[in-house]
Design a protein around this motif. Structure first.
Motif, PDB file in Angstrom:
ATOM      1  N   THR A   1       0.867  -1.264   0.059  1.00 59.72           N
ATOM      2  CA  THR A   1       0.081   0.113  -0.171  1.00 59.72           C
ATOM      3  C   THR A   1       0.899   1.258   0.057  1.00 59.72           C
ATOM      4  N   LEU A   2       0.402   2.116  -0.828  1.00 60.41           N
ATOM      5  CA  LEU A   2       1.193   3.496  -1.141  1.00 60.41           C
ATOM      6  C   LEU A   2       0.812   4.532  -0.145  1.00 60.41           C
ATOM      7  N   GLY A   3      -0.651   4.706   0.228  1.00 57.97           N
ATOM      8  CA  GLY A   3      -1.166   5.589   0.683  1.00 57.97           C
ATOM      9  C   GLY A   3      -2.467   5.184   1.278  1.00 57.97           C
ATOM     10  N   ALA A   4      -3.049   6.305   2.503  1.00 52.55           N
ATOM     11  CA  ALA A   4      -4.259   5.935   2.779  1.00 52.55           C
ATOM     12  C   ALA A   4      -4.891   7.164   3.660  1.00 52.55           C
ATOM     13  N   VAL A   5      -6.108   7.251   3.531  1.00 53.55           N
ATOM     14  CA  VAL A   5      -7.003   8.371   4.291  1.00 53.55           C
ATOM     15  C   VAL A   5      -7.597   7.826   5.305  1.00 53.55           C
ATOM     16  N   TYR A   6      -7.553   8.209   6.644  1.00 53.20           N
ATOM     17  CA  TYR A   6      -8.198   7.505   7.668  1.00 53.20           C
ATOM     18  C   TYR A   6      -9.049   8.525   8.513  1.00 53.20           C
ATOM     19  N   ARG A   7      -9.326   9.970   8.126  1.00 47.31           N
ATOM     20  CA  ARG A   7     -10.154  10.680   8.643  1.00 47.31           C
ATOM     21  C   ARG A   7     -10.471  11.803   7.529  1.00 47.31           C
ATOM     22  N   ASN A   8     -11.440  12.762   7.872  1.00 46.16           N
ATOM     23  CA  ASN A   8     -11.654  13.789   6.855  1.00 46.16           C
ATOM     24  C   ASN A   8     -10.645  14.601   6.450  1.00 46.16           C
ATOM     25  N   THR A   9      -9.752  14.900   7.472  1.00 48.03           N
ATOM     26  CA  THR A   9      -8.462  15.981   6.901  1.00 48.03           C
ATOM     27  C   THR A   9      -7.243  15.111   7.300  1.00 48.03           C
ATOM     28  N   SER A  10      -7.132  13.961   7.326  1.00 45.34           N
ATOM     29  CA  SER A  10      -5.797  12.950   7.953  1.00 45.34           C
ATOM     30  C   SER A  10      -5.775  12.108   6.637  1.00 45.34           C
ATOM     31  N   MET A  11      -4.127  11.861   6.250  1.00 51.00           N
ATOM     32  CA  MET A  11      -3.779  11.070   5.479  1.00 51.00           C
ATOM     33  C   MET A  11      -2.399  10.524   5.771  1.00 51.00           C
ATOM     34  N   VAL A  12      -2.068   9.360   5.132  1.00 51.26           N
ATOM     35  CA  VAL A  12      -0.708   8.772   5.235  1.00 51.26           C
ATOM     36  C   VAL A  12      -0.018   8.469   4.081  1.00 51.26           C
ATOM     37  N   ILE A  13       1.243   8.797   3.917  1.00 56.85           N
ATOM     38  CA  ILE A  13       1.816   8.297   2.701  1.00 56.85           C
ATOM     39  C   ILE A  13       3.130   7.225   3.255  1.00 56.85           C
ATOM     40  N   TYR A  14       2.833   5.968   2.651  1.00 54.46           N
ATOM     41  CA  TYR A  14       3.939   5.115   2.991  1.00 54.46           C
ATOM     42  C   TYR A  14       5.328   5.242   2.369  1.00 54.46           C
ATOM     43  N   GLU A  15       6.114   6.351   2.658  1.00 57.52           N
ATOM     44  CA  GLU A  15       7.018   7.054   1.902  1.00 57.52           C
ATOM     45  C   GLU A  15       8.179   5.768   1.567  1.00 57.52           C
ATOM     46  N   GLN A  16       8.352   5.011   2.717  1.00 49.18           N
ATOM     47  CA  GLN A  16       9.542   4.151   2.577  1.00 49.18           C
ATOM     48  C   GLN A  16       9.161   3.182   1.335  1.00 49.18           C
ATOM     49  N   THR A  17       7.888   2.792   1.255  1.00 49.26           N
ATOM     50  CA  THR A  17       7.442   1.761   0.079  1.00 49.26           C
ATOM     51  C   THR A  17       7.586   2.597  -1.229  1.00 49.26           C
ATOM     52  N   VAL A  18       6.854   3.807  -1.282  1.00 47.02           N
ATOM     53  CA  VAL A  18       7.297   4.707  -2.304  1.00 47.02           C
ATOM     54  C   VAL A  18       8.660   4.653  -2.828  1.00 47.02           C
ATOM     55  N   GLN A  19       9.753   4.905  -1.801  1.00 46.84           N
ATOM     56  CA  GLN A  19      10.910   4.997  -2.432  1.00 46.84           C
ATOM     57  C   GLN A  19      11.602   3.621  -2.889  1.00 46.84           C
ATOM     58  N   ILE A  20      11.200   2.540  -2.357  1.00 46.41           N
ATOM     59  CA  ILE A  20      11.509   1.116  -2.527  1.00 46.41           C
ATOM     60  C   ILE A  20      10.864   0.967  -4.222  1.00 46.41           C
ATOM     61  N   LEU A  21       9.904   1.082  -4.196  1.00 50.83           N
ATOM     62  CA  LEU A  21       8.963   0.892  -5.615  1.00 50.83           C
ATOM     63  C   LEU A  21       9.827   1.746  -6.701  1.00 50.83           C
ATOM     64  N   GLU A  22      10.088   2.975  -6.400  1.00 50.82           N
ATOM     65  CA  GLU A  22      10.580   3.885  -7.445  1.00 50.82           C
ATOM     66  C   GLU A  22      12.003   3.433  -7.887  1.00 50.82           C
TER      67      GLU A  22
END
Length: 267
Positions: free
Chosen positions: A151-172
């Motif tokens: 998973t690269l990212g997720a939203v979990y509330r109305n103004t909150s989100m996470v980017i799994y940057e470690q995973t993004v960097q590995i894939l890139e």
């Protein structure tokens, strides 16, 4: 494709917290949830507020990142351009905040939520709406690398989100043609689309285009809000396919998603 569409859709794990109080800057509050209730609502609850200037005419984005995992400047410029293109927010400020690592290999959304409550400093204030984005140095707890589901990212509330940057960097790092900025931008734009209520997550459908196999996503081929943009392997194949055709790597919203946003106060 179904292999990815049947994967757990982490964006749909919503933390709904009922509370009361006035919204403001955290300023060391012992109970930020109770003090800032309008930032602790369901996904999509602030879609109209983000799209229009009716209640909020300014946007501040708090980018909290673990040391070494800050997004590129080009990514954030692209992201800001995307917001300006699809919302009426022109007064946009991005505030960066470097955080220590939680020293975890994986993180659940509950753990990410707890980290936000501990570290977030900016909340809705007057006519300024605030969004919090956490760039993590850990993978999602839901990843299944054997199945190629990361998973690269997720939203979990109305103004909150996470980017799994470690995973993004590995894939890139595995692609000779796709840049870190491409992956970051596509992920940010996709997840922010969910905060804007897409697809059918707070912004009503104008016409039917929600994927029946992937709730909250678009069923139109090539759209930014397709479920494939949530998962690493599928994301990379999509970006590489676009560049091989001479297209810009980063997908855009299709006409139906844009129409939905326009009918909910956006551009």
């Amino acid at each position: 494709m179904k292999k990815y569409l049947c994967a757990p859709l982490v964006l749909l794990l919503v933390f709904t917290i009922g509370c009361s109080g006035d919204d403001n800057q955290n300023n060391g509050s012992s109970n930020p949830v109770a003090d800032n209730p309008t930032n602790f609502l369901d996904i999509g609850a602030s879609a109209n507020d983000l799209l229009s200037n009716t209640n909020f005419d300014a946007l501040v984005i708090e980018v909290a990142y673990v040391s070494g995992f800050r997004p590129t400047n080009e990514t954030m410029t692209n992201f800001e351009d995307y917001i300006r293109e699809r919302t009426f927010k022109q007064n946009i400020e991005i505030v960066y905040r470097e955080l220590p690592s939680p020293n975890e290999e994986t993180l659940t959304l509950q753990e990410i939520s707890d980290l936000e409550i501990e570290n977030r400093t900016i909340y809705n204030d007057g006519t300024t709406i605030a969004v919090y984005i956490y760039f993590a140095d850990a993978a999602s707890e839901t990843d299944d690398e054997d199945e190629g589901l990361v998973t690269l990212g997720a939203v979990y509330r109305n103004t909150s989100m996470v980017i799994y940057e470690q995973t993004v960097q590995i894939l890139e790092g595995l692609s000779p043609t796709i840049s870190i900025t491409d992956v970051e931008t596509a992920t940010l734009n996709h997840e922010f689309g969910h905060l804007l209520g897409l697809v059918n997550l707070g912004t009503p459908l104008t016409n039917a285009h929600e994927d029946p196999e992937a709730e909250g996503h678009c069923d139109i081929d090539g759209c930014l809000m397709q479920a494939e943009l949530e998962f690493g392997g599928a994301m990379m194949r999509l970006l590489e396919s676009r560049t091989s055709k001479g297209l810009v790597a980063i997908p855009v919203l299709d006409a139906e998603c844009i129409l939905d946003l326009q009918n909910n106060g956006g551009r």
